[in-house]
Structure formats: C-alpha cells, structure tokens
Design an enzyme around this catalytic site. Structure first.
Site, PDB file in Angstrom:
ATOM      1  N   GLY A  29       0.802  -1.218   0.000  1.00  0.00           N
ATOM      2  CA  GLY A  29       0.000   0.000   0.000  1.00  0.00           C
ATOM      3  C   GLY A  29       0.835   1.267   0.000  1.00  0.00           C
ATOM      4  N   ASN A  30       0.228   2.359  -0.373  1.00  0.00           N
ATOM      5  CA  ASN A  30       0.881   3.668  -0.303  1.00  0.00           C
ATOM      6  C   ASN A  30      -0.145   4.786  -0.282  1.00  0.00           C
ATOM      7  OD1 ASN A  30       0.587   3.449  -3.361  1.00  0.00           O
ATOM      8  ND2 ASN A  30       2.262   2.002  -2.950  1.00  0.00           N
ATOM      9  N   GLU A  78       5.293   3.305  -6.209  1.00  0.00           N
ATOM     10  CA  GLU A  78       4.108   3.575  -7.048  1.00  0.00           C
ATOM     11  C   GLU A  78       3.831   5.070  -7.192  1.00  0.00           C
ATOM     12  OE1 GLU A  78       2.949   1.318  -8.675  1.00  0.00           O
ATOM     13  OE2 GLU A  78       2.609  -0.535  -7.577  1.00  0.00           O
ATOM     14  N   HIS A  97      -3.654   3.857  -2.063  1.00  0.00           N
ATOM     15  CA  HIS A  97      -3.586   2.571  -2.761  1.00  0.00           C
ATOM     16  C   HIS A  97      -3.477   1.468  -1.718  1.00  0.00           C
ATOM     17  CE1 HIS A  97      -2.407  -0.800  -5.111  1.00  0.00           C
ATOM     18  NE2 HIS A  97      -1.153  -0.790  -4.714  1.00  0.00           N
ATOM     19  N   HIS A  99      -4.604  -3.059  -0.857  1.00  0.00           N
ATOM     20  CA  HIS A  99      -4.937  -4.379  -1.404  1.00  0.00           C
ATOM     21  C   HIS A  99      -6.012  -5.024  -0.523  1.00  0.00           C
ATOM     22  CE1 HIS A  99      -0.376  -4.525  -2.732  1.00  0.00           C
ATOM     23  NE2 HIS A  99      -1.076  -3.619  -3.397  1.00  0.00           N
ATOM     24  N   HIS A 160      -4.161  -6.913  -8.733  1.00  0.00           N
ATOM     25  CA  HIS A 160      -3.267  -6.129  -7.881  1.00  0.00           C
ATOM     26  C   HIS A 160      -3.969  -5.548  -6.654  1.00  0.00           C
ATOM     27  CE1 HIS A 160       0.042  -2.776  -7.855  1.00  0.00           C
ATOM     28  NE2 HIS A 160      -0.335  -3.116  -6.642  1.00  0.00           N
TER      29      HIS A 160
HETATM   30  P1  13P Z   1       5.653   0.739  -1.846  1.00  0.00           P
HETATM   31  O1  13P Z   1       6.037   0.249  -0.484  1.00  0.00           O
HETATM   32  O2  13P Z   1       6.840   0.992  -2.740  1.00  0.00           O
HETATM   33  O3  13P Z   1       4.757   1.937  -1.759  1.00  0.00           O
HETATM   34  O4  13P Z   1       4.851  -0.412  -2.603  1.00  0.00           O
HETATM   35  C1  13P Z   1       3.829  -1.098  -1.973  1.00  0.00           C
HETATM   36  C2  13P Z   1       2.821  -1.636  -2.924  1.00  0.00           C
HETATM   37  O5  13P Z   1       1.757  -2.021  -2.506  1.00  0.00           O
HETATM   38  C3  13P Z   1       3.114  -1.690  -4.370  1.00  0.00           C
HETATM   39  O6  13P Z   1       1.960  -2.011  -5.083  1.00  0.00           O
END
Ligand code: 13P
Length: 269
Positions: A29-30, A78, A97, A99, A160
C-alpha cells in the site's frame, strides 16, 4: 498555510488504519497528499504502513522526484501512479492505494464493481471499473488507470488491488473503505443466491440524491447525465465502462454535445 507535520501525522494515522483493517499486508500500500502546486507528501517504499512515524514521510515534486526524505527513506515505488492521478484530476488532494481482500479478489477475478446493490455504494462510488494489469512501479499502471480518472473516484487494478482518490485524505480513505465494503457485500450476496439489484428507477433516484447533496468528485450522477441524454449509465448497463455510457470516450464535452443535439432535435432544428 499547510502544517506539514500535521499532514505527515495524518498520513501515519491512515496508514495505521489501512493496516489494522487488513487492507494491506506486510509492506503493501501507499498514500500521498498534495500540499502545494508542485509539492506532495508520500509514504516511503518498503515499510509497513501500519507503523510509520512522521519522519518516515517523504516530500516529492510533481514528477515524483525527492524534495526531502529522512535517512534511507525513499518515495513509494508507485509514486508515478499517484502523480498521474494528480496531473489528470486537479480536484484531487489525496490518493490511497491498498490491497483490500474482497476488492482485490474482484480485481483478480476480473469482475468490476458495477452492480447497484445498496444505496450508499451507488451514492458514494457509482461504479468501480478495473484498469488493465500493469507491472508495479512502471508507467504501465498509470497508463492503464488514466482513462478512468475523469469518470471515477476509485478504480480496481487488475490482479493487484484498488486505488481511491478525493479532495481530502480522509475522504480518499473513506472511498477505499466503501470500495471494500461494497465488494464484500457483493461477494457475500453472491453466496446467498445472488444480489437483488436496485432497479434503474431506484438508481436514478439515488443519483438525484447525490446531486442534491452536492457531493464532490466524479460520479455517473455528475458526469453522465445519462437519463437526460438518453445514454445508458454504467450502473444501468451493468457491463462496466467499456460498453456503457461512461466509457473513456464519454467526456464532458461529448456529453454536452449529445445533450445539445437531443435538445436541438426536440426543437425540430
Ligand atoms: P511501496 O512500499 O513501494 O509503496 O509499494 C507497496 C505496494 O503495494 C506496491 O503495489
């Protein structure tokens, strides 16, 4: 004047929330927030978003280049995806973002969230399409997501996860929560024999409620005056954006042109 430290703390709070709610595992996540025309705060790459402190948060410019970062922290891998959202949507101030289990399952199964099954989801989200698969960290995901940005506030990323964006960090997070709750309800009602979907008339009335609330963001209720233009909305067609009125070609300008044409036709011109 933006208090950067406060915003960094808010990003950490939202990171903890998405982690505690199981919307991200491990270092996934980000999150990012726009703090100026060419200044953004974002989570660093490769850390658990559930245990961040303000010093973890990086500052980048509109190209994702580092303006400041503590120690070895570097911006999310990302960041290009986040920057594409800000570039295409000047109204957006925050991007999340994650999951989440159910939403990501739909993204893996290739099933968009387009069934009108409950009022809150119809009002808050409209539909949630699936952007084509792209390799994380490359331009493939931003490119795949781009065509949906003018019409939606949340998008599933094939195989994703999910992406949400809004005019505040809390609102972007809430959209992620709504996407996941919607996906969970849809999944579970499918186990119980399939959802009884709201009718076109009921959806239309919910769109009117949304308009009356004056809610911000992009939504079929705002962008595709489908009923008036005689064009199907993505909720009405249930096929996702490609075959409905909210396709990538369904720009505001086109809609205005369509509506004008209808009006002219009805006036016999
Ligand atoms: P990062 O830690 O680089 O933000 O990436 C996490 C991620 O979920 C990539 O899809």
């Amino acid at each position: 004047m933006v208090n950067e430290y406060e915003i960094k703390k808010q990003i950490c709070d939202i990171g903890k929330r998405i982690y505690d709610k199981g919307m991200v595992a491990s270092n996934d996540g980000n999150i990012s927030v726009k703090i100026g025309e060419n200044e953004f705060l974002c989570t660093p790459t490769g850390v658990s978003k559930g245990f961040m402190t303000p010093d973890y948060i990086c500052k980048v410019d509109g190209d994702g280049k580092v303006i400041s970062a503590t120690g070895n922290f570097r911006p999310s891998s990302e960041i290009k995806m986040h920057m594409r959202v800000y570039k295409q949507r000047p109204d957006v101030k925050a991007v999340v973002h994650a999951h989440p289990l159910y939403a990501t399952s739909f993204a893996i199964a290739g099933v968009p969230l387009t069934a009108p099954i409950m009022p809150e989801a119809v009002i808050a989200l409209g539909c949630v399409p699936i952007a084509d698969y792209g390799t994380p960290s490359t331009e493939e995901i931003p490119d795949a997501v781009e065509k949906y940005l003018q019409h939606f506030d949340a998008v599933l990323l094939a195989n994703h996860g999910a992406l949400s964006f809004s005019d505040s960090l809390l609102s972007a997070y809430h959209k992620m929560e709504s996407v996941e709750f919607y996906a969970q309800l849809l999944y579970q009602s499918k186990q119980l024999g399939g959802p009884k979907e709201l009718s076109k008339e009921q959806v239309k009335r919910l769109y009117e409620v949304r308009r009356a609330f004056g809610m911000t963001g992009k939504h079929p209720a705002d962008i595709c005056l489908n009923a008036k233009a005689g064009v199907q909305s993505c909720h009405n067609c249930h096929q996702g954006v490609e075959e409905g009125g909210c396709s990538s070609s369904c720009s505001d300008a086109e809609l205005i042109a369509q509506i004008t044409k209808k009006v002219m036709e009805s006036l016999g011109k």
